[in-house]
Design a protein around this motif. Structure first.
Motif, PDB file in Angstrom:
ATOM      1  N   MET A 168       2.535 -11.550  14.089  1.00 53.47           N
ATOM      2  CA  MET A 168       1.642 -10.423  13.811  1.00 53.47           C
ATOM      3  C   MET A 168       1.125 -10.474  12.382  1.00 53.47           C
ATOM      4  N   GLY A 169       2.009 -10.723  11.401  1.00 48.88           N
ATOM      5  CA  GLY A 169       1.576 -10.895  10.027  1.00 48.88           C
ATOM      6  C   GLY A 169       1.260  -9.589   9.323  1.00 48.88           C
ATOM      7  N   ILE A 170       0.188  -9.608   8.508  1.00 48.81           N
ATOM      8  CA  ILE A 170      -0.223  -8.446   7.718  1.00 48.81           C
ATOM      9  C   ILE A 170      -1.183  -7.597   8.552  1.00 48.81           C
ATOM     10  N   LEU A 171      -0.873  -6.302   8.676  1.00 48.62           N
ATOM     11  CA  LEU A 171      -1.617  -5.435   9.595  1.00 48.62           C
ATOM     12  C   LEU A 171      -2.437  -4.357   8.893  1.00 48.62           C
ATOM     13  N   TYR A 172      -2.151  -4.119   7.624  1.00 49.90           N
ATOM     14  CA  TYR A 172      -2.852  -3.039   6.920  1.00 49.90           C
ATOM     15  C   TYR A 172      -2.935  -3.385   5.440  1.00 49.90           C
ATOM     16  N   GLY A 173      -4.073  -3.027   4.825  1.00 49.23           N
ATOM     17  CA  GLY A 173      -4.241  -3.266   3.402  1.00 49.23           C
ATOM     18  C   GLY A 173      -4.963  -2.113   2.734  1.00 49.23           C
ATOM     19  N   MET A 174      -4.620  -1.865   1.460  1.00 53.02           N
ATOM     20  CA  MET A 174      -5.222  -0.758   0.711  1.00 53.02           C
ATOM     21  C   MET A 174      -5.294  -1.112  -0.768  1.00 53.02           C
ATOM     22  N   VAL A 175      -6.344  -0.614  -1.435  1.00 53.39           N
ATOM     23  CA  VAL A 175      -6.446  -0.698  -2.893  1.00 53.39           C
ATOM     24  C   VAL A 175      -6.716   0.713  -3.405  1.00 53.39           C
ATOM     25  N   ALA A 176      -5.932   1.148  -4.400  1.00 55.90           N
ATOM     26  CA  ALA A 176      -6.076   2.518  -4.907  1.00 55.90           C
ATOM     27  C   ALA A 176      -5.927   2.550  -6.420  1.00 55.90           C
ATOM     28  N   ARG A 177      -6.582   3.542  -7.036  1.00 56.09           N
ATOM     29  CA  ARG A 177      -6.390   3.832  -8.461  1.00 56.09           C
ATOM     30  C   ARG A 177      -5.644   5.155  -8.538  1.00 56.09           C
ATOM     31  N   GLY A 178      -4.376   5.072  -8.922  1.00 59.27           N
ATOM     32  CA  GLY A 178      -3.551   6.274  -8.846  1.00 59.27           C
ATOM     33  C   GLY A 178      -3.390   6.667  -7.386  1.00 59.27           C
ATOM     34  N   GLN A 179      -3.785   7.915  -7.052  1.00 59.52           N
ATOM     35  CA  GLN A 179      -3.750   8.367  -5.666  1.00 59.52           C
ATOM     36  C   GLN A 179      -5.131   8.329  -5.010  1.00 59.52           C
ATOM     37  N   VAL A 180      -6.107   7.783  -5.732  1.00 52.04           N
ATOM     38  CA  VAL A 180      -7.470   7.696  -5.203  1.00 52.04           C
ATOM     39  C   VAL A 180      -7.626   6.376  -4.449  1.00 52.04           C
ATOM     40  N   VAL A 181      -7.782   6.460  -3.145  1.00 51.50           N
ATOM     41  CA  VAL A 181      -7.945   5.256  -2.320  1.00 51.50           C
ATOM     42  C   VAL A 181      -9.382   4.763  -2.457  1.00 51.50           C
ATOM     43  N   LEU A 182      -9.541   3.533  -2.908  1.00 53.71           N
ATOM     44  CA  LEU A 182     -10.871   2.961  -3.109  1.00 53.71           C
ATOM     45  C   LEU A 182     -11.346   2.172  -1.894  1.00 53.71           C
ATOM     46  N   THR A 183     -10.406   1.569  -1.168  1.00 52.64           N
ATOM     47  CA  THR A 183     -10.747   0.835   0.056  1.00 52.64           C
ATOM     48  C   THR A 183      -9.482   0.607   0.863  1.00 52.64           C
ATOM     49  N   GLU A 184      -9.619   0.534   2.178  1.00 53.05           N
ATOM     50  CA  GLU A 184      -8.483   0.223   3.042  1.00 53.05           C
ATOM     51  C   GLU A 184      -8.998  -0.359   4.350  1.00 53.05           C
ATOM     52  N   PHE A 185      -8.110  -1.077   5.025  1.00 49.56           N
ATOM     53  CA  PHE A 185      -8.454  -1.628   6.336  1.00 49.56           C
ATOM     54  C   PHE A 185      -7.183  -1.752   7.160  1.00 49.56           C
ATOM     55  N   SER A 186      -7.276  -1.391   8.443  1.00 49.11           N
ATOM     56  CA  SER A 186      -6.135  -1.494   9.347  1.00 49.11           C
ATOM     57  C   SER A 186      -6.523  -2.329  10.557  1.00 49.11           C
ATOM     58  N   ALA A 187      -5.670  -3.291  10.896  1.00 48.05           N
ATOM     59  CA  ALA A 187      -5.926  -4.159  12.045  1.00 48.05           C
ATOM     60  C   ALA A 187      -5.256  -3.638  13.304  1.00 48.05           C
ATOM     61  N   THR A 188      -4.577  -2.496  13.211  1.00 44.78           N
ATOM     62  CA  THR A 188      -3.884  -1.937  14.370  1.00 44.78           C
ATOM     63  C   THR A 188      -3.865  -0.419  14.269  1.00 44.78           C
ATOM     64  N   HIS A 189      -3.647   0.236  15.382  1.00 47.71           N
ATOM     65  CA  HIS A 189      -3.610   1.698  15.402  1.00 47.71           C
ATOM     66  C   HIS A 189      -2.184   2.174  15.129  1.00 47.71           C
ATOM     67  N   THR A 190      -1.919   2.504  13.883  1.00 43.04           N
ATOM     68  CA  THR A 190      -0.609   3.023  13.474  1.00 43.04           C
ATOM     69  C   THR A 190      -0.833   4.142  12.459  1.00 43.04           C
ATOM     70  N   ASN A 191       0.253   4.704  11.978  1.00 42.43           N
ATOM     71  CA  ASN A 191       0.168   5.728  10.931  1.00 42.43           C
ATOM     72  C   ASN A 191       0.304   5.097   9.547  1.00 42.43           C
ATOM     73  N   ALA A 192      -0.099   3.826   9.421  1.00 42.98           N
ATOM     74  CA  ALA A 192       0.053   3.099   8.161  1.00 42.98           C
ATOM     75  C   ALA A 192      -0.646   3.811   7.012  1.00 42.98           C
ATOM     76  N   SER A 193      -1.834   4.365   7.261  1.00 44.76           N
ATOM     77  CA  SER A 193      -2.582   5.031   6.197  1.00 44.76           C
ATOM     78  C   SER A 193      -1.818   6.247   5.670  1.00 44.76           C
ATOM     79  N   THR A 194      -1.198   7.003   6.564  1.00 46.94           N
ATOM     80  CA  THR A 194      -0.430   8.189   6.159  1.00 46.94           C
ATOM     81  C   THR A 194       0.788   7.792   5.330  1.00 46.94           C
ATOM     82  N   VAL A 195       1.508   6.784   5.804  1.00 46.07           N
ATOM     83  CA  VAL A 195       2.693   6.316   5.076  1.00 46.07           C
ATOM     84  C   VAL A 195       2.287   5.748   3.719  1.00 46.07           C
ATOM     85  N   ALA A 196       1.154   5.038   3.677  1.00 44.69           N
ATOM     86  CA  ALA A 196       0.686   4.447   2.423  1.00 44.69           C
ATOM     87  C   ALA A 196       0.407   5.528   1.380  1.00 44.69           C
TER      88      ALA A 196
END
Length: 212
Positions: free
Chosen positions: A1-29
């Protein structure tokens, strides 16, 4: 499966993100971002959640985060985070400090998707394994070269043996030729002496007959 989710943020400000699967990864991140912003030091961290591991790299106030399965280990995810950090800083530079939420998402989410797939599927993405593969190839070439050198050495030894044999045959031929030449010389001498002796007898007989 490998890497399924990625995010770049400045502090708590999310600048970009991408998810390859339907999970709650964004919430946990985002929960992880809240914990990470409490500290100001650069760091590399990993957090487990259900069947997945969240890996976080924080450098100069910029946080790069990914979610991967446990089988991916730590080396590949952190290589991915380092790659994304370098690409993001190189692409946006000072604009990162004042960018609003998701300002780079339309463009850079494609980069996240591409690099997630690359680090999840391409064996060359793992630098250590790639180096091991290159070292293995070099070792194979060295062994092949050594075998060729040894084989060449065997051929050289055989050539030396043949050369020595030819030299020995040449010396024997010269010796035999010299003996044959000496034999022929003595034979010619004997024939010459015999002819002179016979010629002397004939002359003496002729003179004797003429006188008497």
């Amino acid at each position: 499966m490998g890497i399924l989710y990625g995010m770049v943020a400045r502090g708590q400000v999310v600048l970009t993100e991408f998810s390859a699967t339907h999970t709650n990864a964004s919430t946990v991140a985002r929960q992880i971002l809240e914990k990470m912003t409490q500290g100001k030091n650069d760091s590399n961290s990993s957090f487990s959640h259900d069947r997945y591991i969240f890996h976080v790299k924080r450098t100069d106030g910029l946080t790069v985060l990914c979610m991967a399965d446990d089988a991916s280990g730590r080396r590949i995810p952190f290589a991915f985070l380092e790659d994304i950090h370098q690409r993001f800083v190189k692409t946006y530079g000072r604009a990162i400090q004042s960018a609003s939420a998701y300002a780079m998402n339309e463009e850079f989410s494609r980069v996240l998707s591409q690099q997630m797939d690359h680090f999840s599927t391409d064996p060359n993405a793992d630098r250590l394994n790639r180096l091991k593969g290159e070292m293995s190839q070099v070792r194979s070439v060295m062994i092949d070269n050594i075998e060729k050198v040894l084989e060449r050495g065997d051929r050289l030894e055989l050539l030396v043996e043949k050369t020595c044999s030819m030299q020995g045959n040449s010396l024997r031929f010269k010796s035999q030729s010299r003996r044959y030449k000496n034999t022929m010389w003595w034979s010619n001498c004997k024939i010459t002496v015999t002819l002179i002796f016979l010629l002397s007898l004939i002359i003496a007989y002729a003179l004797f007959s003429f006188v008497f």
